[in-house]
Design an enzyme around this catalytic site. Structure first.
Site, mmCIF file in Angstrom:
data_model
loop_
_atom_site.group_PDB
_atom_site.id
_atom_site.type_symbol
_atom_site.label_atom_id
_atom_site.label_comp_id
_atom_site.label_asym_id
_atom_site.label_seq_id
_atom_site.Cartn_x
_atom_site.Cartn_y
_atom_site.Cartn_z
ATOM 1 N N GLU A 1 0.830 -1.216 0.000
ATOM 2 C CA GLU A 1 0.000 0.000 0.000
ATOM 3 C C GLU A 1 0.863 1.263 0.000
ATOM 4 O O GLU A 1 0.527 2.249 -0.650
ATOM 5 C CB GLU A 1 -0.941 0.012 1.216
ATOM 6 C CG GLU A 1 -2.083 -0.990 1.128
ATOM 7 C CD GLU A 1 -2.946 -0.778 -0.105
ATOM 8 O OE1 GLU A 1 -3.222 0.378 -0.455
ATOM 9 O OE2 GLU A 1 -3.314 -1.784 -0.737
ATOM 10 N N CYS B 1 -12.657 3.436 -14.199
ATOM 11 C CA CYS B 1 -12.952 4.862 -14.010
ATOM 12 C C CYS B 1 -11.616 5.624 -13.931
ATOM 13 O O CYS B 1 -11.282 6.238 -12.932
ATOM 14 C CB CYS B 1 -13.784 5.067 -12.747
ATOM 15 S SG CYS B 1 -14.513 6.713 -12.680
HETATM 16 S S1 SF4 Z 1 -19.835 5.307 -15.492
HETATM 17 FE FE1 SF4 Z 1 -19.264 6.740 -13.875
HETATM 18 S S2 SF4 Z 1 -18.181 5.514 -12.390
HETATM 19 FE FE2 SF4 Z 1 -18.282 4.326 -14.270
HETATM 20 S S3 SF4 Z 1 -16.381 4.762 -15.381
HETATM 21 FE FE3 SF4 Z 1 -17.922 6.199 -16.099
HETATM 22 S S4 SF4 Z 1 -17.669 7.978 -14.801
HETATM 23 FE FE4 SF4 Z 1 -16.638 6.301 -13.770
#
Ligand code: SF4
Length: 355
Positions: free
Chosen positions: A35, A194
């Site tokens: 970590e 994301c």
């Molecule tokens: S849908 Fe929302 S949480 Fe999922 S990758 Fe796209 S921005 Fe990120």
């Protein structure tokens, strides 16, 4: 369990990362080392450093007994060296006060040097299944987008709101078994789906309820840090060559590159050919100037000039903080990344042959 946590855990089982060297263990020491190394550093960069470090220091006792220089030598090149120093310091504290055992709860883990709230929570979740929320940079980005939260996540108000969301979303039922899976799922989603640039929203399990996706605000969230131009500084390093050796000095700690071995840092002065170190007077002949090297820290930019000098005469006193070494041996030490770069780029044959 909340739908959010359930969705993420199911996604992680199918699509998450399962074979990283620090996975599949509940040893808090192994998790802690990983970590800390992973802070500000990419997984692929960390893997070889982690493996070398764990081989040399497989548990708290090994690390606590080793000189801090040995730990830093294995950290050399990873950057953010205070992480390595704090790791060693925390191991010494645990050896002294906890019989070399890792504390059992996030709140105690967070008291150790170099461990913040999110890292303590990650260790406690992975090692003990403790119900506590993580909020590293990747997770902040996921939550800022998922909830459509405006405001730079480094600001207190925004960060407090993100922590609140992180706690609300924790799994409720069967917590102990679920916490490691949920924590890993959040980390994996932030690192692989994301992402900061070009997030893969179309294959994201959170997409049906993601505010940023629904409102077409993915690219603008999280709100970037208010930009101030970084100040610039300049410095000069000296490569003093005495036969086949060069002089290195240990940097004072705390401070930039504290505890690492560095080239002597002096102002350029071509008229003065006597250089005084902590304990030595060195007469040296300037040979050449190397092209400047630019290095960016979080808070400023540094332009490094490097001057190559041939030592003509030197007094022989020295301290523990000064060392004459061959280039090969110097490269084995814990060096700041730009110093390593300079030494690797320098052609030492030319000036040496000239004398
Ligand atoms: S849908 Fe929302 S949480 Fe999922 S990758 Fe796209 S921005 Fe990120």
């Amino acid at each position: 369990m909340s739908t959010f946590a359930n969705t993420l855990i199911l996604w992680q089982i199918q699509h998450g990362r399962h074979d990283l060297p620090w996975q599949g263990t509940n040893d808090p020491y192994a998790i802690w080392v990983a970590e800390i190394m992973l802070q500000q550093t990419q997984v692929m960069t960390v893997i070889p450093y982690y493996q070398r470090f764990m081989e040399a220091f497989p548990d708290i006792e090994y690390l606590a007994k080793a000189p801090v220089d040995d730990a830093l030598a294995l950290w050399s090149g990873l950057g953010y060296y205070s992480r390595g120093r704090n790791l060693h310091k925390a191991a010494c504290l645990m050896a002294e006060h906890y019989q070399s055992r890792f504390p059992r709860h996030a709140a105690e883990i967070q008291q150790l040097p170099g461990i913040g709230r999110s890292t303590a929570a990650a260790i406690a979740a992975f090692a003990y299944g403790e119900r506590c929320a993580i909020l590293d940079g990747n997770v902040k980005r996921v939550f800022a987008r998922y909830f459509g939260i405006i405001g730079y996540p480094g600001e207190k108000k925004t960060e407090a709101l993100l922590w609140q969301k992180a706690e609300e979303l924790l799994p409720q039922a069967g917590v102990k078994q679920q916490m490691a899976a949920y924590t890993q799922a959040l980390m994996d989603l932030g690192a692989t789906v994301c992402t900061r640039h070009q997030p893969k929203c179309l294959s994201c399990p959170l997409q049906p309820n993601c505010v940023a996706f629904a409102e077409n605000r993915v690219a603008s969230l999280p709100t970037p840090r208010p930009r101030k131009p970084l100040p610039s500084k300049e410095t000069t390093f000296l490569i003093m060559i005495d036969q086949d050796k060069i002089l290195l000095e240990k940097r004072p700690s705390p401070g930039i590159w504290g505890g690492l071995w560095c080239l002597p840092e002096r102002q350029i002065d071509n008229n003065n050919q006597t250089y005084c170190t902590q304990s030595m007077e060195i007469d040296a002949l300037p040979l050449t100037d190397l092209p400047p090297l630019d290095h960016t820290f979080t808070h400023f930019k540094l332009r490094i000039h490097t001057q190559l000098l041939q030592v003509i005469n030197r007094s022989h006193k020295k301290t523990d903080n000064e060392i004459w070494l061959t280039i090969d041996n110097a490269l084995q030490l814990a060096l700041p990344a730009p110093v390593r770069k300079i030494l690797l780029k320098t052609d030492f044959q030319q000036p040496l042959l000239a004398h």
